[in-house]
Write a protein that holds these residues in place. Structure first.
Motif, PDB file in Angstrom:
ATOM      1  N   SER A   1       1.095  -1.135  -0.001  1.00 50.90           N
ATOM      2  CA  SER A   1      -0.156  -0.032   0.168  1.00 50.90           C
ATOM      3  C   SER A   1       1.239   1.573  -0.263  1.00 50.90           C
ATOM      4  O   SER A   1       0.070   2.187  -0.875  1.00 50.90           O
ATOM      5  CB  SER A   1      -1.377   0.225   1.257  1.00 50.90           C
ATOM      6  N   ILE A   2       1.876   1.438   0.628  1.00 43.12           N
ATOM      7  CA  ILE A   2       2.583   2.423   0.882  1.00 43.12           C
ATOM      8  C   ILE A   2       3.276   2.601  -0.178  1.00 43.12           C
ATOM      9  O   ILE A   2       3.877   4.002  -0.947  1.00 43.12           O
ATOM     10  CB  ILE A   2       3.102   2.110   2.072  1.00 43.12           C
ATOM     11  N   LEU A   3       3.442   1.265  -1.034  1.00 43.72           N
ATOM     12  CA  LEU A   3       4.056   1.746  -2.174  1.00 43.72           C
ATOM     13  C   LEU A   3       3.784   1.935  -3.804  1.00 43.72           C
ATOM     14  O   LEU A   3       4.961   2.695  -4.267  1.00 43.72           O
ATOM     15  CB  LEU A   3       5.692   0.236  -2.301  1.00 43.72           C
ATOM     16  N   LEU A   4       2.767   1.609  -3.431  1.00 45.58           N
ATOM     17  CA  LEU A   4       1.747   2.220  -4.679  1.00 45.58           C
ATOM     18  C   LEU A   4       1.185   3.624  -4.849  1.00 45.58           C
ATOM     19  O   LEU A   4       1.339   4.038  -5.944  1.00 45.58           O
ATOM     20  CB  LEU A   4       0.536   0.707  -5.053  1.00 45.58           C
ATOM     21  N   VAL A   5       1.301   4.322  -3.232  1.00 51.11           N
ATOM     22  CA  VAL A   5       0.196   5.620  -2.928  1.00 51.11           C
ATOM     23  C   VAL A   5       1.593   6.216  -3.508  1.00 51.11           C
ATOM     24  O   VAL A   5       1.525   7.080  -3.859  1.00 51.11           O
ATOM     25  CB  VAL A   5       0.363   4.735  -1.770  1.00 51.11           C
ATOM     26  N   ASN A   6       3.446   5.520  -3.406  1.00 51.79           N
ATOM     27  CA  ASN A   6       4.241   6.939  -3.233  1.00 51.79           C
ATOM     28  C   ASN A   6       4.892   5.802  -4.178  1.00 51.79           C
ATOM     29  O   ASN A   6       4.997   4.973  -4.918  1.00 51.79           O
ATOM     30  CB  ASN A   6       5.506   6.579  -2.252  1.00 51.79           C
ATOM     31  N   GLU A   7       6.153   6.639  -5.059  1.00 49.03           N
ATOM     32  CA  GLU A   7       7.013   5.688  -5.990  1.00 49.03           C
ATOM     33  C   GLU A   7       7.956   4.977  -5.625  1.00 49.03           C
ATOM     34  O   GLU A   7       7.977   4.170  -6.389  1.00 49.03           O
ATOM     35  CB  GLU A   7       7.472   7.074  -6.846  1.00 49.03           C
ATOM     36  N   SER A   8       7.785   5.955  -4.191  1.00 53.14           N
ATOM     37  CA  SER A   8       9.132   4.688  -3.508  1.00 53.14           C
ATOM     38  C   SER A   8       9.398   5.120  -2.528  1.00 53.14           C
ATOM     39  O   SER A   8       8.757   6.007  -1.818  1.00 53.14           O
ATOM     40  CB  SER A   8      10.336   4.770  -4.111  1.00 53.14           C
ATOM     41  N   ALA A   9      10.077   4.469  -1.441  1.00 52.20           N
ATOM     42  CA  ALA A   9       9.839   4.237   0.232  1.00 52.20           C
ATOM     43  C   ALA A   9      10.896   3.862   1.031  1.00 52.20           C
ATOM     44  O   ALA A   9      11.374   2.657  -0.163  1.00 52.20           O
ATOM     45  CB  ALA A   9       8.395   3.833   0.952  1.00 52.20           C
ATOM     46  N   ASP A  10      12.095   4.448   1.688  1.00 55.74           N
ATOM     47  CA  ASP A  10      13.234   3.842   2.094  1.00 55.74           C
ATOM     48  C   ASP A  10      12.758   2.705   3.139  1.00 55.74           C
ATOM     49  O   ASP A  10      11.191   3.165   3.957  1.00 55.74           O
ATOM     50  CB  ASP A  10      14.372   5.038   2.364  1.00 55.74           C
ATOM     51  N   PHE A  11      13.308   2.410   4.204  1.00 57.38           N
ATOM     52  CA  PHE A  11      13.566   1.477   4.957  1.00 57.38           C
ATOM     53  C   PHE A  11      12.795   2.094   6.122  1.00 57.38           C
ATOM     54  O   PHE A  11      12.616   1.547   6.721  1.00 57.38           O
ATOM     55  CB  PHE A  11      14.756   0.597   5.245  1.00 57.38           C
ATOM     56  N   ASN A  12      13.919   2.718   6.916  1.00 51.71           N
ATOM     57  CA  ASN A  12      13.051   3.821   7.452  1.00 51.71           C
ATOM     58  C   ASN A  12      11.257   4.093   7.965  1.00 51.71           C
ATOM     59  O   ASN A  12      11.098   4.397   8.704  1.00 51.71           O
ATOM     60  CB  ASN A  12      14.248   4.743   8.283  1.00 51.71           C
ATOM     61  N   THR A  13      11.534   5.340   6.213  1.00 49.50           N
ATOM     62  CA  THR A  13       9.681   5.339   6.469  1.00 49.50           C
ATOM     63  C   THR A  13       9.329   4.397   7.134  1.00 49.50           C
ATOM     64  O   THR A  13       8.512   5.019   7.464  1.00 49.50           O
ATOM     65  CB  THR A  13      10.279   6.330   4.874  1.00 49.50           C
ATOM     66  N   MET A  14       9.222   3.573   6.252  1.00 48.58           N
ATOM     67  CA  MET A  14       8.465   2.159   6.112  1.00 48.58           C
ATOM     68  C   MET A  14       8.367   1.736   7.770  1.00 48.58           C
ATOM     69  O   MET A  14       7.423   1.410   8.177  1.00 48.58           O
ATOM     70  CB  MET A  14       8.761   1.533   5.486  1.00 48.58           C
ATOM     71  N   LYS A  15       9.609   1.668   7.838  1.00 48.82           N
ATOM     72  CA  LYS A  15       9.227   1.080   9.791  1.00 48.82           C
ATOM     73  C   LYS A  15       8.578   1.756  10.713  1.00 48.82           C
ATOM     74  O   LYS A  15       7.851   1.464  11.231  1.00 48.82           O
ATOM     75  CB  LYS A  15      10.876   0.667  10.132  1.00 48.82           C
ATOM     76  N   ASN A  16       8.804   3.377  10.361  1.00 51.45           N
ATOM     77  CA  ASN A  16       8.368   4.471  11.038  1.00 51.45           C
ATOM     78  C   ASN A  16       6.622   3.977  11.686  1.00 51.45           C
ATOM     79  O   ASN A  16       5.649   4.624  12.191  1.00 51.45           O
ATOM     80  CB  ASN A  16       8.405   5.997  11.536  1.00 51.45           C
ATOM     81  N   LEU A  17       6.122   4.326   9.853  1.00 57.38           N
ATOM     82  CA  LEU A  17       4.312   4.776   9.238  1.00 57.38           C
ATOM     83  C   LEU A  17       4.320   3.562   9.963  1.00 57.38           C
ATOM     84  O   LEU A  17       2.451   3.385  10.360  1.00 57.38           O
ATOM     85  CB  LEU A  17       4.845   4.375   7.658  1.00 57.38           C
ATOM     86  N   MET A  18       4.446   2.328   9.948  1.00 56.94           N
ATOM     87  CA  MET A  18       4.096   0.503  10.726  1.00 56.94           C
ATOM     88  C   MET A  18       4.440   0.254  11.594  1.00 56.94           C
ATOM     89  O   MET A  18       4.005  -0.567  12.373  1.00 56.94           O
ATOM     90  CB  MET A  18       3.829  -0.461   9.433  1.00 56.94           C
ATOM     91  N   ASP A  19       5.489   1.031  12.666  1.00 57.88           N
ATOM     92  CA  ASP A  19       6.047   0.698  13.529  1.00 57.88           C
ATOM     93  C   ASP A  19       6.163  -0.729  13.463  1.00 57.88           C
ATOM     94  O   ASP A  19       5.660  -1.029  14.700  1.00 57.88           O
ATOM     95  CB  ASP A  19       5.032   1.281  14.767  1.00 57.88           C
TER      96      ASP A  19
END
Length: 96
Positions: free
Chosen positions: A22-40
């Motif tokens: 979901s994160i990657l389809l809404v955004n062109e890309s995401a880094d590891f720390n961004t996803m880690k923080n968004l999903m806790d």
């Protein structure tokens, strides 16, 4: 009677993998720390799910350095995008 769950993709059984896609389809890309923080999530938990999605070629990673710090960015592949959209459509049909 048709099998209403046949089109669900087992790769997305996990809520973490649903979140990653979901994160990657809404955004062109995401880094590891961004996803880690968004999903806790912990590093290990996120890393294992990213590795699984990479292994089936639903996502791809790009490693780089920002200053002296390593940074890994993830994007969805066309195969991953198609598979995720088909999974969501199957979920929608199941709910109807």
């Amino acid at each position: 009677m048709p099998n209403i769950i046949a089109k669900l993709d087992k790769a997305f059984d996990s809520r973490v993998r649903l979140g990653i896609m979901s994160i990657l389809l809404v955004n062109e890309s995401a880094d590891f720390n961004t996803m880690k923080n968004l999903m806790d999530l912990t590093d290990g938990n996120l890393a294992s799910h990213l590795k699984a999605l990479e292994g089936i070629e639903y996502i791809r990673s790009t490693k780089q350095f920002i200053g002296r710090k390593p940074n890994t960015k993830y994007t969805v592949t066309s195969l991953g995008s198609k598979a995720f959209k088909a999974h969501i459509e199957a979920l929608d049909k199941l709910l109807k």
